[in-house]
Write a protein that holds these residues in place. Structure first.
Motif, PDB file in Angstrom:
ATOM      1  N   ARG A 134     -39.136 -33.937  15.594  1.00 24.37           N
ATOM      2  CA  ARG A 134     -37.920 -34.580  16.115  1.00 24.37           C
ATOM      3  C   ARG A 134     -36.859 -33.551  16.469  1.00 24.37           C
ATOM      4  NH1 ARG A 134     -38.301 -39.314  11.756  1.00 24.37           N
ATOM      5  NH2 ARG A 134     -39.288 -40.917  13.041  1.00 24.37           N
ATOM      6  N   TRP A 150     -48.102 -40.011  18.164  1.00 27.66           N
ATOM      7  CA  TRP A 150     -46.671 -39.738  17.985  1.00 27.66           C
ATOM      8  C   TRP A 150     -45.813 -40.639  18.874  1.00 27.66           C
ATOM      9  CZ3 TRP A 150     -45.828 -37.697  13.690  1.00 27.66           C
ATOM     10  CH2 TRP A 150     -46.593 -36.656  13.167  1.00 27.66           C
ATOM     11  N   MET A 155     -41.927 -41.108  19.001  1.00 27.91           N
ATOM     12  CA  MET A 155     -41.630 -39.733  19.394  1.00 27.91           C
ATOM     13  C   MET A 155     -41.927 -39.592  20.888  1.00 27.91           C
ATOM     14  SD  MET A 155     -41.004 -38.253  16.343  1.00 27.91           S
ATOM     15  CE  MET A 155     -41.507 -36.557  16.344  1.00 27.91           C
TER      16      MET A 155
END
Length: 362
Positions: A134, A150, A155
């Motif tokens: 992150r 992810w 993400m």
């Protein structure tokens, strides 16, 4: 400790090189144990001493980098600190979903020592991995499947960057054979990691007998570094040639009509399969061995997950013409050239320029 050859090769490519050896003194081991309250063991062992850290930060400030490249998450403490201090982007290269990979390694480990070593790295690993990715402006994932994992977790700062194969290595490996290979079936990979050991033992105990029941004279090799005792014993038991710690893998990968990848656990991309793709051999793998690779690549492999199916695929591969590859195998190989990395570097340069104009790079 890096070899002199490795250090020399790196110095040819970079303006400055600093490396720090992980110390294993009693004092440093105690310090790392205390750090386990905050970080996984692989992270704790890579936190620099205060003096080294101060000296390195001074050198970095004088160098004035445009970005920080973090190779795998485990140096994330220093990389994040540098990026924040210099107000520059941090870019991370992700090779695995580390917390899942380590969990599987613990599950496959057969010795108390291995379970302890892998298990200590599981401490805080999930949270540390999430925080590091992150924090990164971009992370470049080796695997299409891991990148999807992810993204499903929210993400959206990731991009696919497959492993790159050195062009000299690739040319040596993929050139046409001038002589017939000495072996019918071969495997190359490290022979100590729990997931590799598990797969090789499955090949030796469950597949080799089925192959030999049909073709008793098959010539088979297992090659790799640091073989554990049970692999040595099983190779001897089944009459398989064991090639330990080879200096050059190219002649080995070219010395079998069929290359196999019997791995059943792991994450990221199995680099063995990528290297196999560049060989002039027929290819057989488990589903896991092809995880993270695009369909343009996986279709060049025969795939099976049971001993019966795997042995059948190997036998069919042995009967296939030696050079039945079409030009599209070259197209599949091209995905692991430097062109993809060059494209992403250009993208990052544009990003940095835009944010320099706006006065913020983080």
């Amino acid at each position: 400790m890096p070899t002199e050859w490795a250090l020399g090769a790196m110095r040819e490519q970079v303006s400055g090189l600093n490396f720090y050896v992980i110390e294993r003194s009693i004092f440093q081991r105690i310090i790392r144990l205390l750090r386990l309250f905050r970080w996984p063991s692989h992270v704790a062992s890579r936190v620099l001493a205060a003096k080294d850290r101060a000296e390195l930060l001074t050198l970095i400030q004088a160098f004035k980098p445009d970005a920080v490249w973090l190779e795998s998450i485990y140096g994330g403490i220093l990389a994040s600190e540098v990026a924040d201090a210099e107000d520059i982007p941090m870019v991370c290269r992700s090779h695995n979903i580390e917390h899942l990979y380590m969990r599987r390694q613990v599950a496959k480990a057969t010795s108390l020592r291995d379970r302890l070593v892998w298990g200590l790295n599981l401490l805080h690993l999930h949270n540390f991995e999430l925080a590091t990715l992150r924090h990164a402006t971009r992370f470049f994932d080796i695997s299409i499947d891991d990148l999807r994992f992810w993204k499903d977790a929210g993400m959206n700062n990731g991009e696919w960057l497959p492993p790159m194969v050195d062009p000299i290595f690739a040319a040596r490996l993929s050139s046409p054979r001038e002589e017939e290979p000495n072996f019918d079936v071969g495997y190359l990979g490290n022979l100590f990691a729990p997931n590799n050991v598990d797969g090789v033992m499955w090949l030796l105990e469950e597949v080799i007998g089925r192959l030999r029941a049909v073709r008793p004279t098959l010539r088979i090799f297992i090659a790799g570094s640091r073989p554990v005792e049970k692999i040595i014993a099983a190779a001897h038991k089944h009459g398989v040639c064991l090639i330990m710690d080879p200096d050059d893998v190219v002649p080995i990968l070219r010395d079998a009509r069929v290359l196999v990848n019997p791995v059943f656990s792991g994450s990221g991309v199995n680099v063995k399969s990528v290297e196999m793709l560049f060989s002039p051999s027929q290819l057989v793998s488990t589903t896991q061995g092809l995880t993270g690779l695009p369909a343009e690549v996986t279709r060049h492999f025969r795939c099976a997950d049971t001993p019966e199916d795997f042995s059948t695929q190997v036998l069919e591969a042995l009967d296939a013409p030696d050079n039945d590859f079409t030009a599209d195998r070259d197209a599949a190989r091209e995905k692991f050239s430097s062109s993809r990395a060059e494209q992403l570097v250009r993208s990052m340069r544009e990003y940095i320029k835009q944010h320099e104009k706006s006065g913020a790079c983080a």
